[in-house]
Design a protein around this motif. Structure first.
Motif, PDB file in Angstrom:
ATOM      1  N   ALA A 226       6.137  13.156  -2.493  1.00 15.13           N
ATOM      2  CA  ALA A 226       6.865  12.197  -1.658  1.00 15.13           C
ATOM      3  C   ALA A 226       5.975  10.998  -1.383  1.00 15.13           C
ATOM      4  O   ALA A 226       4.754  11.140  -1.235  1.00 15.13           O
ATOM      5  N   SER A 227       6.569   9.829  -1.323  1.00 17.85           N
ATOM      6  CA  SER A 227       5.766   8.623  -1.112  1.00 17.85           C
ATOM      7  C   SER A 227       6.443   7.682  -0.126  1.00 17.85           C
ATOM      8  O   SER A 227       7.636   7.798   0.168  1.00 17.85           O
ATOM      9  N   TRP A 228       5.642   6.761   0.355  1.00 16.72           N
ATOM     10  CA  TRP A 228       6.092   5.714   1.262  1.00 16.72           C
ATOM     11  C   TRP A 228       5.199   4.509   1.038  1.00 16.72           C
ATOM     12  O   TRP A 228       3.984   4.640   0.911  1.00 16.72           O
ATOM     13  N   CYS A 229       5.782   3.320   0.958  1.00 18.74           N
ATOM     14  CA  CYS A 229       5.017   2.100   0.741  1.00 18.74           C
ATOM     15  C   CYS A 229       5.137   1.172   1.949  1.00 18.74           C
ATOM     16  O   CYS A 229       6.218   1.002   2.504  1.00 18.74           O
ATOM     17  N   TYR A 230       4.025   0.595   2.317  1.00 20.23           N
ATOM     18  CA  TYR A 230       3.932  -0.342   3.430  1.00 20.23           C
ATOM     19  C   TYR A 230       3.638  -1.725   2.861  1.00 20.23           C
ATOM     20  O   TYR A 230       2.706  -1.889   2.088  1.00 20.23           O
TER      21      TYR A 230
ATOM     22  N   VAL B 231       0.886  -1.152   0.000  1.00 17.83           N
ATOM     23  CA  VAL B 231       0.000   0.000   0.000  1.00 17.83           C
ATOM     24  C   VAL B 231       0.925   1.203   0.000  1.00 17.83           C
ATOM     25  O   VAL B 231       1.760   1.345   0.891  1.00 17.83           O
ATOM     26  N   CYS B 232       0.813   2.030  -1.037  1.00 20.68           N
ATOM     27  CA  CYS B 232       1.690   3.192  -1.158  1.00 20.68           C
ATOM     28  C   CYS B 232       0.894   4.458  -0.894  1.00 20.68           C
ATOM     29  O   CYS B 232      -0.224   4.620  -1.387  1.00 20.68           O
ATOM     30  N   PHE B 233       1.491   5.349  -0.117  1.00 14.79           N
ATOM     31  CA  PHE B 233       0.874   6.603   0.285  1.00 14.79           C
ATOM     32  C   PHE B 233       1.686   7.749  -0.307  1.00 14.79           C
ATOM     33  O   PHE B 233       2.918   7.688  -0.352  1.00 14.79           O
ATOM     34  N   TYR B 234       0.975   8.809  -0.724  1.00 15.34           N
ATOM     35  CA  TYR B 234       1.609   9.936  -1.410  1.00 15.34           C
ATOM     36  C   TYR B 234       1.238  11.251  -0.735  1.00 15.34           C
ATOM     37  O   TYR B 234       0.113  11.418  -0.260  1.00 15.34           O
ATOM     38  N   ALA B 235       2.149  12.204  -0.747  1.00 11.21           N
ATOM     39  CA  ALA B 235       1.950  13.499  -0.099  1.00 11.21           C
ATOM     40  C   ALA B 235       1.037  14.426  -0.890  1.00 11.21           C
ATOM     41  O   ALA B 235       0.557  15.414  -0.350  1.00 11.21           O
TER      42      ALA B 235
ATOM     43  N   GLY C  34       0.924  13.584   8.663  1.00 12.05           N
ATOM     44  CA  GLY C  34      -0.034  14.677   8.508  1.00 12.05           C
ATOM     45  C   GLY C  34      -0.148  15.221   7.098  1.00 12.05           C
ATOM     46  O   GLY C  34      -0.847  16.193   6.851  1.00 12.05           O
ATOM     47  N   ARG C  35       0.529  14.594   6.150  1.00 13.74           N
ATOM     48  CA  ARG C  35       0.568  15.104   4.777  1.00 13.74           C
ATOM     49  C   ARG C  35       0.063  14.128   3.728  1.00 13.74           C
ATOM     50  O   ARG C  35       0.103  14.427   2.540  1.00 13.74           O
ATOM     51  N   ILE C  36      -0.408  12.961   4.088  1.00 11.98           N
ATOM     52  CA  ILE C  36      -0.822  11.967   3.092  1.00 11.98           C
ATOM     53  C   ILE C  36      -2.116  12.417   2.416  1.00 11.98           C
ATOM     54  O   ILE C  36      -3.092  12.746   3.077  1.00 11.98           O
ATOM     55  N   ARG C  37      -2.103  12.439   1.091  1.00 10.44           N
ATOM     56  CA  ARG C  37      -3.263  12.904   0.324  1.00 10.44           C
ATOM     57  C   ARG C  37      -3.821  11.877  -0.661  1.00 10.44           C
ATOM     58  O   ARG C  37      -4.906  12.053  -1.173  1.00 10.44           O
ATOM     59  N   SER C  38      -3.077  10.810  -0.955  1.00 16.34           N
ATOM     60  CA  SER C  38      -3.591   9.782  -1.861  1.00 16.34           C
ATOM     61  C   SER C  38      -2.903   8.457  -1.558  1.00 16.34           C
ATOM     62  O   SER C  38      -1.860   8.428  -0.911  1.00 16.34           O
ATOM     63  N   PHE C  39      -3.530   7.368  -2.011  1.00 17.14           N
ATOM     64  CA  PHE C  39      -2.934   6.047  -1.806  1.00 17.14           C
ATOM     65  C   PHE C  39      -3.384   5.081  -2.887  1.00 17.14           C
ATOM     66  O   PHE C  39      -4.416   5.273  -3.531  1.00 17.14           O
ATOM     67  N   LYS C  40      -2.583   4.024  -3.068  1.00 20.99           N
ATOM     68  CA  LYS C  40      -2.909   2.893  -3.936  1.00 20.99           C
ATOM     69  C   LYS C  40      -2.586   1.623  -3.159  1.00 20.99           C
ATOM     70  O   LYS C  40      -1.504   1.495  -2.606  1.00 20.99           O
ATOM     71  N   ALA C  41      -3.529   0.685  -3.142  1.00 19.35           N
ATOM     72  CA  ALA C  41      -3.314  -0.582  -2.448  1.00 19.35           C
ATOM     73  C   ALA C  41      -3.270  -1.714  -3.465  1.00 19.35           C
ATOM     74  O   ALA C  41      -4.192  -1.868  -4.259  1.00 19.35           O
TER      75      ALA C  41
END
Length: 121
Positions: A46-50, A35-39, A64-71
């Motif tokens: 900026a992104s981070w994937c879990y 699941v990747c999260f984007y600022a 406090g900045r996550i605005r979109s995601f893809k799972a």
């Protein structure tokens, strides 16, 4: 003559294997269980994937900045918000879901494969 047949077989085998290499996924997260999260909205910034496995804190640079995601994970995961007074909320992120403009992400402190005992909504 035997060398010509062997060379022809090698060329044919090489030609058959080329389409498989070209069929690589176009997106780096497609189908790989993250699941990747984007600022920013629309999966930018900026992104981070879990990768689903237990609980993980959102990195400080995205907190406090996550605005979109893809799972693309094969399991439901939970976005976790730790509120005041020890209260917490969890939001399900369904298998293969996405949001191009996710308001709830600004509340997210972590992500987990369980709801962490939080109120789920």
């Amino acid at each position: 003559m035997r060398h010509l047949v062997t060379a022809s077989a090698l060329v044919a085998a090489s030609a058959l294997s080329t389409p498989f290499a070209a069929a690589a996924p176009s997106s780096p997260i497609q189908g790989d269980g993250k699941v990747c999260f984007y600022a920013e909205p629309q999966y930018r910034g900026a992104s981070w994937c879990y990768r689903p496995s237990g609980y993980a804190k959102v990195p400080e640079r995205l907190h406090g900045r996550i605005r979109s995601f893809k799972a693309t994970s094969s399991v439901i995961v939970y976005a976790i918000d730790h509120g005041p007074g020890g209260r917490c909320s969890a939001r399900r992120i369904w298998v293969d879901s996405r949001s191009a403009d996710w308001a709830w992400g600004s509340r997210m402190d972590g992500v987990s494969t369980g709801d962490q005992g939080c109120k789920t909504g």
